[in-house]
Design an enzyme around this catalytic site. Structure first.
Site, PDB file in Angstrom:
ATOM      1  N   ALA A 118     -62.392 -32.079  -4.110  1.00  0.00           N
ATOM      2  CA  ALA A 118     -62.461 -32.608  -2.748  1.00  0.00           C
ATOM      3  C   ALA A 118     -63.731 -32.133  -2.026  1.00  0.00           C
ATOM      4  O   ALA A 118     -64.525 -31.353  -2.569  1.00  0.00           O
ATOM      5  CB  ALA A 118     -61.215 -32.206  -1.979  1.00  0.00           C
ATOM      6  N   HIS A 119     -63.862 -32.584  -0.794  1.00  0.00           N
ATOM      7  CA  HIS A 119     -65.068 -32.291  -0.013  1.00  0.00           C
ATOM      8  C   HIS A 119     -65.270 -30.801   0.215  1.00  0.00           C
ATOM      9  O   HIS A 119     -64.340 -30.056   0.423  1.00  0.00           O
ATOM     10  CB  HIS A 119     -65.100 -33.027   1.326  1.00  0.00           C
ATOM     11  CG  HIS A 119     -63.861 -32.952   2.143  1.00  0.00           C
ATOM     12  ND1 HIS A 119     -63.767 -33.541   3.377  1.00  0.00           N
ATOM     13  CD2 HIS A 119     -62.676 -32.386   1.922  1.00  0.00           C
ATOM     14  CE1 HIS A 119     -62.574 -33.337   3.854  1.00  0.00           C
ATOM     15  NE2 HIS A 119     -61.896 -32.640   2.996  1.00  0.00           N
ATOM     16  N   ASN A 120     -66.537 -30.409   0.162  1.00  0.00           N
ATOM     17  CA  ASN A 120     -66.938 -29.048   0.498  1.00  0.00           C
ATOM     18  C   ASN A 120     -66.482 -27.987  -0.491  1.00  0.00           C
ATOM     19  O   ASN A 120     -66.534 -26.801  -0.193  1.00  0.00           O
ATOM     20  CB  ASN A 120     -66.469 -28.671   1.915  1.00  0.00           C
ATOM     21  CG  ASN A 120     -67.170 -29.482   2.992  1.00  0.00           C
ATOM     22  OD1 ASN A 120     -66.729 -30.557   3.370  1.00  0.00           O
ATOM     23  ND2 ASN A 120     -68.294 -28.988   3.454  1.00  0.00           N
ATOM     24  N   SER A 151     -62.755 -27.626   0.511  1.00  0.00           N
ATOM     25  CA  SER A 151     -63.321 -26.333   0.876  1.00  0.00           C
ATOM     26  C   SER A 151     -62.853 -25.187  -0.013  1.00  0.00           C
ATOM     27  O   SER A 151     -62.944 -24.025   0.379  1.00  0.00           O
ATOM     28  CB  SER A 151     -63.018 -25.997   2.338  1.00  0.00           C
ATOM     29  OG  SER A 151     -63.559 -26.990   3.175  1.00  0.00           O
TER      30      SER A 151
END
Lengths: 360, 360, 360
Positions: A245-247, A265
Site C-alpha cells: 500500500a501507499h507510503n 505506511s
C-alpha cells in the site's frame, strides 16, 4: 557442453572445485536428480536427497565437499563444491537460453510520447505505450502491451514483461525486473469520510520508487504514496499477487511471498522474509531480519530484530507454537477439569458423610 | 499560491476559517508535518502529531479550532478549521495536477466497434478496444490498452486507467474510476458437478452494475451475475486485489480493503468497512454499518447493524478479543489446573493417611 | 421458445422428462424463482426453495421427480427430471447467446510472429501479440490485447479473454478457457541466498502445462516450473486471484476457489475442492477427494483420501470443529477452574480448622 567446461565455470565462483570421475563427458541439460537421464547434470544440496545418488541416471552431480563419492558407477561423475545449490544455479544459468520479451529496437506499433529519452540498445515491444517525458535506460526491454504513463524513469538493464502498467512518475533503478500484470503506482487507498456518510478522495500525489536489482512477480499492486514515495529498496524480491500500500518502505533484500498484504505506511527492515498470505496492519514497523510466517496477521511494531512471528494476531513463534499445542490439548484439559470437579464433589460428599457420621 | 488563497478555498467548504499569522506567505506544496520544509503546508488532525508543531519547518499548518497556536515562531502560520483532515484534502486537491491518462479525442490506434456512441469530450487512449454497441459518456477518459467488450455502457466523467478489462454488458454510472488491471464482469465461478466427477459450466448470463461515484483499485475481479446483476452501489470504494463474486451486492458508501474476498450472492449493507484479507462465505448478508476486521472469516449472516466482527470464524469483536485474551492465558490456566490436581491428590492422600491413622 | 422444445432438449440428456401442464406456452428466458415473471423458466433443486413455487410468476419450473406439482395454478407448467439443477444449466445454455470475444480471422492490428501455425477458423483479436513458433489450434479465439510469447501451443476450441498473458513455452490442451488478466508461466519464485545477504536468481527453465477442459478465471498467476512442468490436469476449474506456484500439479477435476494460494511443488489429487483464501505450505501432497475449507492453512501432507481439512494449521474438520467449540467454551472452563480452586481452598481451610479444632 563438457564436464570440464562446467568445472571451469564453477571455478570462477568457488575457490575449490574437485572433480571425481571423467571430465570429458558431454552434458546436455539439467534435471532433478530423481528424473535425470543420461547426459543430465543434477545436484545434491540436502542430505535427504543423497539416497537418490545410488539410482540416478544423471551423468554429473554437483555435491557438497563432504559428500562421499567413491562407491558409485563409472558413468557418474561429481563436482564437489562448498555450496552445491548455488553452483547448480550457475549451471542452470549456463543452460538457460535468454527469453525473447521484445525484439531489438522500437516496434512500429509502439506509441512513444513526447520528450521521451530512449537509452542505447533498448527493445520496445508491440503495442507498448510510453508517456511523455519518460526516460528508458540502456539495454532495457519492454514487453508487448506494457504501458508506462508520463514521467516514468527506468535505469539500465530493466525488464518489463508484457502487460505491466506503471503509473506516472514511477522511478526504477538498474536491473529491475517486473513480471506481467503488475501495476506500479496506482493511487493509494485514501478517502476522507464526510458527515453525509460519503467520502472525498485524498489526492495521491507521491510516487513509487523501485531501487536496483529488485524483481517483482506477476499481478502485484504497489501503490504510490500520498505524499513522498513508496519505496522498494535494493535487492527486494516479491512473488505474485502481493499488495503493497501507499507510503510503505520495504528494506534491502527482503523477500515477500505470494498474496501477502502490506497496509499503508508500513516499514519493513532489511533481510526480512514475509510468508505467503501474511497481512500487516497499517503504520507499523518491523526491524531487520524479521521472519513472518505464512498467514500471520502482524498487528503491532516489533523492536527486536531477527525474530520470527506467527499466528493471528502474530506473536513470537515460540509463544505461538506453545499456544497452538495448548489448543490441541484443550480437550484433555477439559476432561481433566471435569474429572477433578467430580473428585472434589466426591470429597465434599465424603466429608459431609464423615461429618454426618460424627454426629451420629 | 498565497496563504490567503488557501484560506479563500477553505472558506468555500467551512463556515469558519481562522487565520493565525501572516496571510501573504507563498506556499509551494504540501508535505507531511515531520518532513515539511519552508514553503510547505501541512496539517494536524490527530493529537499525536501536535508534538511536531514545535519543530516543523512548514510555513502553514491546517489545525483544529481548539489547537493552541499562539506560542510558535513568526514563520509559521495557521488556518484553524473544524475538520483539518478534510481541509487538508482540499489543499492537496489544489496542488495536485490532473494526471494525463489519455489525450483528448480518439487515438488513431484505438479500435472502435460498430454502433458505438461516444459522448462529448471523450479521451480514448492508444490501443484501446471498444466493442460493438458500447456507450461512452461525456468527458470519460479511457486509458491505453483498456478493453471494453460489447455493450458496455459508461456514464459521464468516468476514468479507466490503462489495462482495464470490462466484459460485455457491464454498466457504469457517472464519475466511476477503475484502476489498472481490474477485470469487471468475468464469468462467475459456477459449475454443476456431474456423476462422472466432471463439471459442466453454468452459463453466466448476468452483468456487473457499478453505480455513481465508485472507485475501484488495481487488479480487482468483480464477476458478472449468473442471472441478474452483481451490484456495486453508489460511493463504494474498493482497494486492490479484491474478489467480488457473482450476484453480490455491495451497499452504498461501503469501503473494502485490499485482498478481501466476497463469495457468491453475499449482500453487504451500506456504510460498512471491510478489512484487508477478510473472507465471506457465500449467500450471507450483513446489515448497514457493519465493520469486519482484517483477516476475519465471516461465516454467517448478521441481523444487528453497526457491529464489528473479528476472528475466524468471525464473531462480535468483544467476544473475539475476550477469547484471544483467554487463549493467551491458556498456559496459566493449564498450570493452575495441574497445581489444583496435585493439591487434590495430596488432600486425598492426607485423608487416606488420616483414615489409616484412625484405624491404628 | 416453446415448452415442448425445452422438453425435447432435456430428453437428450435425461431418460425421463415428465411434463405437467401445457407444452405450447412460450418461454422467453430464465430467471431466479423469486424474481421470475410471466414467460420465464426457473427451477427448484433444493427443498428450501419449494416455498417459492406457490407465489412464483414463472411460466415453467424445472423440478425434481418427487416434487409435488398438482396443486398449482394453470398458468404454471412443470418439467420433472432426476437432476433439475443440471437440467436448468442446459436451459441456460439454450438461452445464452455466444459471447463475441474476437471477430473471425486475424485482426489487422494483431502482430503474428514468425513460424506461427494458425489452425482453421481461428479468431485473433485486436492488438493481440503472438510470438514466434506458436501453434494455435482450430476454432481457438484470442481476445484483444492478449499476448502469447514464443512457442506457446494451444489445442482446439480454446478461448483467451482479453488481456491474458502466456509466457514462452506454455502448452494448453483442447477446450481451455482463460479469463482476463491471468498470467500463465511467469517465473517461479526462486532465489538462492548468498553470503552477502543478497540473492541470485534461479533460472526458471520449465513450463506450464494446462490439460483439456480446464477453465481458469481472472487475474490468476500460475508460474512455470524451475525444471519440468507445472501441471493443471484435465477438467480443473480455478476461480479468480489464485496463485499456483512453480512445479505444482493439480489433479483432474479439482476445483479451486478465489484467492487460494498453492506454494511451490505442491501436488493436489483429483476431485479435490479447495476453499477461498486457503493456503498451502510448499512440497506437500494431498490425496484425491480432499476438501480444504476456506481460509485453511495446510501445513503437511495427508495420506487418507476424501478428508475435509479446516483451520490454521489445518486439521481434519471434526477435530477442528471440536477445537473451535472448546475455544468458545474457554470462558466457562476458566470460571469453573476458578470456582474449583476456591472450593479446594475452602476445603483446605476447613480441614485446617478441623485440624486446629482437634488440637484444642
Amino acid at each position: 557442453m563438457k564436464i570440464y567446461e562446467i568445472q571451469a565455470l564453477l571455478e570462477r565462483y568457488f575457490d575449490k572445485v574437485e572433480l571425481v570421475g571423467s571430465s570429458n563427458v558431454t552434458i546436455d541439460g539439467p534435471a532433478k536428480i530423481e528424473c535425470a537421464a543420461k547426459g543430465n547434470v543434477s545436484f545434491v544440496a540436502n542430505e535427504k536427497y543423497t539416497r537418490f545418488i545410488e539410482s540416478t541416471e544423471a551423468s554429473l552431480l554437483i555435491v557438497g565437499e563432504q559428500t562421499p563419492t567413491k562407491q558409485y558407477s563409472d558413468s557418474l561423475s561429481f563436482l564437489k563444491v562448498k555450496d552445491p545449490y548455488t553452483a547448480f544455479v550457475f549451471v542452470l544459468q549456463m543452460f538457460s537460453s535468454p527469453r525473447v520479451i521484445a525484439s531489438d529496437g522500437v516496434s512500429p506499433s509502439a506509441v512513444i510520447g513526447e520528450n521521451v529519452m530512449l537509452g542505447k540498445n533498448v527493445s520496445i515491444g508491440d503495442h507498448v505505450v510510453i508517456g511523455d517525458h519518460c526516460v528508458i535506460g540502456d539495454n532495457t526491454v519492454i514487453g508487448p502491451n506494457t504501458v508506462l504513463m508520463e514521467r516514468v524513469v527506468t535505469g539500465r538493464d530493466c525488464m518489463f514483461y508484457p502487460g505491466v502498467i506503471c503509473y506516472d512518475g514511477t522511478i526504477l533503478g538498474d536491473r529491475v525486473t517486473i513480471h506481467s500484470g503488475t501495476v506500479l503506482g496506482a493511487d493509494g487507498f485514501g478517502f476522507a469520510p464526510q458527515p453525509d456518510g460519503g467520502y472525498i478522495k485524498i489526492p495521491q500525489m507521491g510516487i513509487v520508487e523501485i531501487h536496483d536489482d529488485v524483481e517483482i512477480g506477476a499481478n502485484n499492486t504497489i501503490d504510490r504514496a500520498t505524499m513522498g514515495s513508496t519505496v522498494i529498496e535494493k535487492g527486494v524480491k516479491i512473488d505474485n499477487l502481493v499488495q503493497i500500500a501507499h507510503n510503505c518502505r520495504i528494506g534491502e533484500n527482503t523477500v515477500i511471498a505470494s498474496q501477502a498484504g502490506i497496509s499503508g505506511s508500513v516499514s519493513i527492515g532489511k533481510h526480512c522474509m514475509i510468508g505467503g498470505q501474511a497481512g500487516f496492519a497499517g503504520h507499523l514497523s518491523l526491524p531487520d531480519k524479521t521472519h513472518v510466517a505464512a498467514k500471520a496477521g502482524v498487528s503491532k511494531s516489533l523492536q527486536k530484530s531477527a525474530q520470527t512471528l506467527r499466528g493471528i494476531p502474530a506473536q513470537p513463534i515460540r509463544d505461538q507454537l506453545r499456544q497452538e499445542a495448548l489448543l490441541r490439548s484443550l480437550d484433555k484439559m477439559k476432561r481433566k477439569l471435569d474429572a477433578l470437579e467430580e473428585e472434589v464433589r466426591q470429597m465434599q460428599k465424603g466429608k459431609g458423610q464423615q461429618a454426618e457420621g460424627k454426629n451420629t
